[in-house]
Design a protein around this motif. Sequence first.
Motif, PDB file in Angstrom:
ATOM      1  N   THR A 133      38.981   6.076 108.312  1.00 32.82           N
ATOM      2  CA  THR A 133      39.426   4.874 107.762  1.00 32.82           C
ATOM      3  C   THR A 133      40.256   5.015 106.486  1.00 32.82           C
ATOM      4  O   THR A 133      40.030   5.639 105.753  1.00 32.82           O
TER       5      THR A 133
ATOM      6  N   ARG B 238      39.580  -0.595 103.168  1.00 29.89           N
ATOM      7  CA  ARG B 238      38.502  -0.232 102.741  1.00 29.89           C
ATOM      8  C   ARG B 238      37.775  -1.149 101.585  1.00 29.89           C
ATOM      9  O   ARG B 238      38.762  -1.725 100.782  1.00 29.89           O
TER      10      ARG B 238
ATOM     11  N   THR C 232      35.453   9.019 109.098  1.00 27.77           N
ATOM     12  CA  THR C 232      35.674   8.112 109.983  1.00 27.77           C
ATOM     13  C   THR C 232      37.290   7.834 110.514  1.00 27.77           C
ATOM     14  O   THR C 232      37.754   7.290 111.407  1.00 27.77           O
TER      15      THR C 232
ATOM     16  N   ASN D   7      40.383   7.102 101.177  1.00 29.69           N
ATOM     17  CA  ASN D   7      40.410   7.279 102.678  1.00 29.69           C
ATOM     18  C   ASN D   7      38.968   7.871 102.906  1.00 29.69           C
ATOM     19  O   ASN D   7      38.343   8.828 102.062  1.00 29.69           O
TER      20      ASN D   7
END
Length: 212
Positions: free
Chosen positions: A171, A176, A169, A165
Amino acid sequence: MISGLLLFLVSGEGKSGELTELDDDALSGVMAREGIALNLEVLINATQDNAGNIIPDICPSTGISGTPDCRFALQFNSVDNAWLVVKDYYGLMSLNEVRVDGVRMDSTASGKCDADCLSRFSGFDPNGKPAIQLSYDHSDLGASESFYGDAELFLHAGKVAAEFNDSGTGTPGYLRDMTPGSAIGLLMADGPNGIDGAAKIRFDGNVKMYGY
């Protein structure tokens, strides 16, 4: 995206035509068989063309690189910020004309269940009991004819990697592409289409299921 098709076919042996009234003597000489044949097809992020090639779907772009790929991810309870991500994942599984019949178990023991096995059934005797039988019918094949159309299996996983993670951000790791390498990749394929076609499988024998 996972799509599936389950088709039930009712099969019977006999002559087709007009319905004819039969008396008891004529009816006693009729020989037929009724049963169910099951077709199951599961497509995962893919389609299959008429030539048997497995064509991957165009999945949404993911990750910083923006490269389209289909993926699924696993997260373990002991690691909150990491994911095991399977990328570029698609496949097919199909079962063709699995016969389902109502039968009875053999009237004598098979000899494949020893004393320890029998003790787990608490004295239940399955001999002669009603059962559901799953099987494939190869009776129309010649003695020397090979046939591998009972099932098809194809699985492609481009790479398996750990992703983390991004706390800055927000995300999640499964979106990713920060791990350039791969721990493992997987391809299950075979047949006339090589790496683009499903492995074709033949099953002999039958499976009987019963309750007690």
